[in-house]
Design an enzyme around this catalytic site. Structure first.
Site, PDB file in Angstrom:
ATOM      1  N   GLU A   1       0.837  -1.203   0.000  1.00 13.03           N
ATOM      2  CA  GLU A   1       0.000   0.000   0.000  1.00 13.03           C
ATOM      3  C   GLU A   1       0.870   1.249   0.000  1.00 13.03           C
ATOM      4  O   GLU A   1       1.520   1.565   1.004  1.00 13.03           O
ATOM      5  CB  GLU A   1      -0.944   0.034   1.204  1.00 13.03           C
ATOM      6  CG  GLU A   1      -1.832   1.275   1.194  1.00 13.03           C
ATOM      7  CD  GLU A   1      -2.740   1.405   2.397  1.00 13.03           C
ATOM      8  OE1 GLU A   1      -3.317   2.487   2.584  1.00 13.03           O
ATOM      9  OE2 GLU A   1      -2.863   0.428   3.152  1.00 13.03           O
TER      10      GLU A   1
ATOM     11  N   LYS B   1      -7.873 -15.328  16.175  1.00 17.57           N
ATOM     12  CA  LYS B   1      -8.112 -14.914  14.782  1.00 17.57           C
ATOM     13  C   LYS B   1      -9.563 -14.561  14.497  1.00 17.57           C
ATOM     14  O   LYS B   1     -10.061 -14.776  13.399  1.00 17.57           O
ATOM     15  CB  LYS B   1      -7.593 -15.997  13.822  1.00 17.57           C
ATOM     16  CG  LYS B   1      -6.100 -16.257  14.001  1.00 17.57           C
ATOM     17  CD  LYS B   1      -5.606 -17.456  13.245  1.00 17.57           C
ATOM     18  CE  LYS B   1      -4.122 -17.690  13.577  1.00 17.57           C
ATOM     19  NZ  LYS B   1      -3.601 -18.936  13.028  1.00 17.57           N
TER      20      LYS B   1
ATOM     21  N   ASP C   1       2.280 -14.312  12.812  1.00 18.52           N
ATOM     22  CA  ASP C   1       1.153 -14.938  12.135  1.00 18.52           C
ATOM     23  C   ASP C   1       0.240 -13.821  11.624  1.00 18.52           C
ATOM     24  O   ASP C   1      -0.421 -13.153  12.425  1.00 18.52           O
ATOM     25  CB  ASP C   1       0.393 -15.838  13.109  1.00 18.52           C
ATOM     26  CG  ASP C   1      -0.702 -16.655  12.431  1.00 18.52           C
ATOM     27  OD1 ASP C   1      -1.170 -16.231  11.360  1.00 18.52           O
ATOM     28  OD2 ASP C   1      -1.086 -17.699  12.974  1.00 18.52           O
TER      29      ASP C   1
ATOM     30  N   HIS D   1      -2.485   9.929  -1.659  1.00 17.05           N
ATOM     31  CA  HIS D   1      -2.568   8.622  -2.310  1.00 17.05           C
ATOM     32  C   HIS D   1      -2.379   8.724  -3.819  1.00 17.05           C
ATOM     33  O   HIS D   1      -1.829   7.814  -4.441  1.00 17.05           O
ATOM     34  CB  HIS D   1      -3.907   7.946  -1.965  1.00 17.05           C
ATOM     35  CG  HIS D   1      -3.868   7.159  -0.701  1.00 17.05           C
ATOM     36  ND1 HIS D   1      -3.580   5.816  -0.667  1.00 17.05           N
ATOM     37  CD2 HIS D   1      -4.036   7.537   0.597  1.00 17.05           C
ATOM     38  CE1 HIS D   1      -3.596   5.394   0.590  1.00 17.05           C
ATOM     39  NE2 HIS D   1      -3.865   6.412   1.376  1.00 17.05           N
TER      40      HIS D   1
END
Length: 364
Positions: free
Chosen positions: A43, A175, A251, A349
């Site tokens: 990004e 998660k 993770d 951006h």
């Protein structure tokens, strides 16, 4: 590529590696020390934005962090013949008189895993037992799971009618965005804060203290409440957490709960300066195990000074990494909120997140 480092630890049936760009933001001045923060991301603007936040923090004297808790959790689900019998097991497990015996069973599974507590919840005749423990410099999921298995085997002596449905009953909770992690914490619970000088808000962040405070209330607090957010009272904590996790071999899926964060902004010193804080109850990181053994990820950990286990003070490296994650989120929150308050988000951006190359030609 060293495939032997992958097999049996990171991935099965490997066919190759996926390359990701790694940028370095900083230095982040945190607790009196400077850190150069590695971020793996695709990004555009993200590293530049965190870098600007780091610059504003450093120009104002730095940020401070506090580790509130260190406790990884695993919660098996047990079925008993009746709800009354499940309640009896609950009372047995939670009784202070039984803790030492249960801890002895749990702790024999590891040199570093130490049981801290067991919190139970009942749903009919199903009992969910949330074990929490310290795990040294490992993130600790395997460690706590092994300890839980030991305790379950021990409990069968007194409750032979218990049926272990699963080692994980989702009350852990791993998660998934859950209230139990948001309230009780999971992994490392950290708060990080800084006071940004008004002059720095204007010169570096290109906005005002008043605009930032209003934006945080309307967007991060009220807007998140309108959306029904669960632990998402922030601008983009997940951005920074994910980039750091991938760079340092964590993770990536645990970004879900590790990104739970509430960002607070207040005008201080008669309204001249800005106090900003991030409170993150569930940062799940380790400096040993998993992807931390890979060469690139190991190098990123080394850049932060937290590679491998801390032999003098087991667990210290993982705790430090958690505070660095929170400090980096603080920098990212500060910069993005400033861009929004100044109306510069789209312009930034367009500058950093749009390639000027001929995409069709590059693809061929």
């Amino acid at each position: 590529m060293d495939y032997q480092a992958i097999l049996g630890q990171c991935c099965e049936m490997p066919v190759g590696f996926v390359q990701l760009p790694v940028g370095v933001a900083g230095p982040l001045l945190l607790d009196g020390r400077h850190y150069h923060v590695p971020m793996a991301t695709t990004e555009g603007c993200l590293v530049a934005s965190v870098n600007r936040g780091c610059r504003a923090i450093a120009a104002s004297g730095g940020a401070d962090s506090v580790l509130l808790r260190d406790a990884m959790s695993r919660a098996p689900v047990i079925k008993l013949p009746t709800a009354k019998r499940a309640a009896e097991l609950k009372m047995f497990v939670e009784a202070p008189a039984n803790f030492q015996a249960l801890a002895a069973q749990f702790n024999k599974s590891s040199r570093f895993g130490r049981l801290q507590g067991i919190q139970c919840a009942l749903a009919g005749r199903n009992l969910y037992m949330r074990f929490t423990c310290s795990t040294g410099d490992a993130m600790g999921m395997n460690m706590v799971s092994k300890g839980v298995e030991n305790v379950l085997g021990y409990l069968l002596n007194n409750f032979p009618d218990m049926d272990v449905i699963s080692i994980s009953g989702n009350y852990c909770s791993d998660k998934k965005p859950t209230a139990v992690n948001w309230i009780e914490g999971r992994g490392k619970s950290v708060v990080c804060e800084a006071t940004i000088k008004g002059s720095v808000v204007q010169s570096v962040l290109k906005t005002t203290v008043e605009k930032l405070v209003e934006l945080n209330i309307v967007k991060n607090l009220a807007g998140s409440a309108v959306a029904g957010a669960l632990g998402g009272f922030n601008a983009h904590a997940s951005n920074i957490v994910t980039a750091l996790f991938i760079a340092t071999g964590q993770d990536p899926a645990q970004n879900v709960e590790s990104s739970q964060c509430i960002t607070m902004l207040e005008a201080v010193n008669d309204g001249n300066d800005l106090h900003i804080s991030v409170t993150m109850p569930s940062i799940e990181v380790g400096t040993v195990g998993g992807g931390t053994c890979l060469a690139s990820q190991s190098a990123c950990l080394n850049l932060l000074g937290v590679k491998g286990p801390n032999h003098d003070s087991p667990g210290a490296n993982a705790k430090l990494l958690a505070t660095i994650v929170a400090g980096s989120v603080l920098a990212g929150e500060l910069s993005l909120l400033a861009a929004l308050a100044a109306g510069q988000l789209v312009k930034s951006h367009m500058k950093y997140n749009r390639s000027s190359k001929d995409v069709a030609k590059a693809a061929s």
